[in-house]
Scaffold this motif. Structure first.
Motif, PDB file in Angstrom:
ATOM      1  N   LEU A   1       3.743   6.161 -11.713  1.00 60.78           N
ATOM      2  CA  LEU A   1       2.486   5.642 -11.163  1.00 60.78           C
ATOM      3  C   LEU A   1       2.147   4.222 -11.628  1.00 60.78           C
TER       4      LEU A   1
ATOM      5  N   PHE B   1       0.828  -1.207   0.000  1.00 64.54           N
ATOM      6  CA  PHE B   1       0.000   0.000   0.000  1.00 64.54           C
ATOM      7  C   PHE B   1       0.863   1.259   0.000  1.00 64.54           C
ATOM      8  N   PHE B   2       1.966   1.238   0.745  1.00 65.42           N
ATOM      9  CA  PHE B   2       2.857   2.396   0.802  1.00 65.42           C
ATOM     10  C   PHE B   2       3.487   2.659  -0.566  1.00 65.42           C
TER      11      PHE B   2
ATOM     12  N   MET C   1       2.266   1.809  -3.484  1.00 69.11           N
ATOM     13  CA  MET C   1       1.232   2.346  -4.379  1.00 69.11           C
ATOM     14  C   MET C   1       0.944   3.809  -4.056  1.00 69.11           C
ATOM     15  N   TYR C   2       0.979   4.166  -2.793  1.00 65.83           N
ATOM     16  CA  TYR C   2       0.720   5.545  -2.400  1.00 65.83           C
ATOM     17  C   TYR C   2       1.813   6.482  -2.912  1.00 65.83           C
ATOM     18  N   LEU C   3       3.051   5.990  -3.017  1.00 63.15           N
ATOM     19  CA  LEU C   3       4.135   6.812  -3.553  1.00 63.15           C
ATOM     20  C   LEU C   3       3.890   7.203  -5.005  1.00 63.15           C
TER      21      LEU C   3
ATOM     22  N   THR D   1       2.215   1.125  -8.962  1.00 70.10           N
ATOM     23  CA  THR D   1       0.941   0.450  -8.719  1.00 70.10           C
ATOM     24  C   THR D   1       1.082  -1.055  -8.912  1.00 70.10           C
TER      25      THR D   1
ATOM     26  N   GLY E   1       3.312  -2.397  -6.006  1.00 64.75           N
ATOM     27  CA  GLY E   1       2.529  -2.421  -4.773  1.00 64.75           C
ATOM     28  C   GLY E   1       1.457  -3.489  -4.796  1.00 64.75           C
TER      29      GLY E   1
ATOM     30  N   VAL F   1       1.332   8.500  -6.189  1.00 64.00           N
ATOM     31  CA  VAL F   1       0.570   9.749  -6.239  1.00 64.00           C
ATOM     32  C   VAL F   1       1.502  10.929  -6.502  1.00 64.00           C
ATOM     33  N   TYR F   2       2.732  10.836  -6.039  1.00 62.76           N
ATOM     34  CA  TYR F   2       3.672  11.938  -6.156  1.00 62.76           C
ATOM     35  C   TYR F   2       4.445  11.952  -7.468  1.00 62.76           C
TER      36      TYR F   2
END
Length: 100
Positions: A31, A18-19, A21-23, A35, A38, A25-26
């Motif tokens: 992306l 999850f972390f 995948m969240y990266l 994704t 992750g 976003v930046y």
């Protein structure tokens, strides 16, 4: 390896996935790759939970010789889930402390 350790590893895979995948976003460029990476981490965590989740209730409970608490060893060699005492299964099916 103790079942609780496998479950902890699965939890690490889930949170790390999850972390990662969240990266994404930046960074719009990374992306899709983040994704996918992750998603693989989350899938690995889910597979570990499916493998080791239902194992624990079917295992016989024994009392640890050192701390006296109930633990569920899973193989020939395992450790107490509470105090970490190494245990070895004897030919009669009981567990005793194991010294390397």
């Amino acid at each position: 390896m103790n079942v609780n350790r496998w479950r902890n590893l699965a939890l690490v895979f889930l949170f790390a996935g999850f972390f990662v995948m969240y990266l994404g976003v930046y960074s719009k460029r990374l992306l899709p790759y983040l994704t996918i990476a992750g998603g693989i981490g989350v899938l690995a965590g889910i597979l570990l939970y499916f493998r080791f989740g239902p194992v624990n209730p079917s295992i016989r409970t024994i009392q640890c010789p050192r701390c006296g608490r109930d633990t569920r060893p899973t193989g020939q060699y395992d450790a107490c889930a509470h105090c970490g005492l190494p245990l070895q299964r004897t030919p009669s099916g009981t567990y005793e402390p194991y010294v390397k």
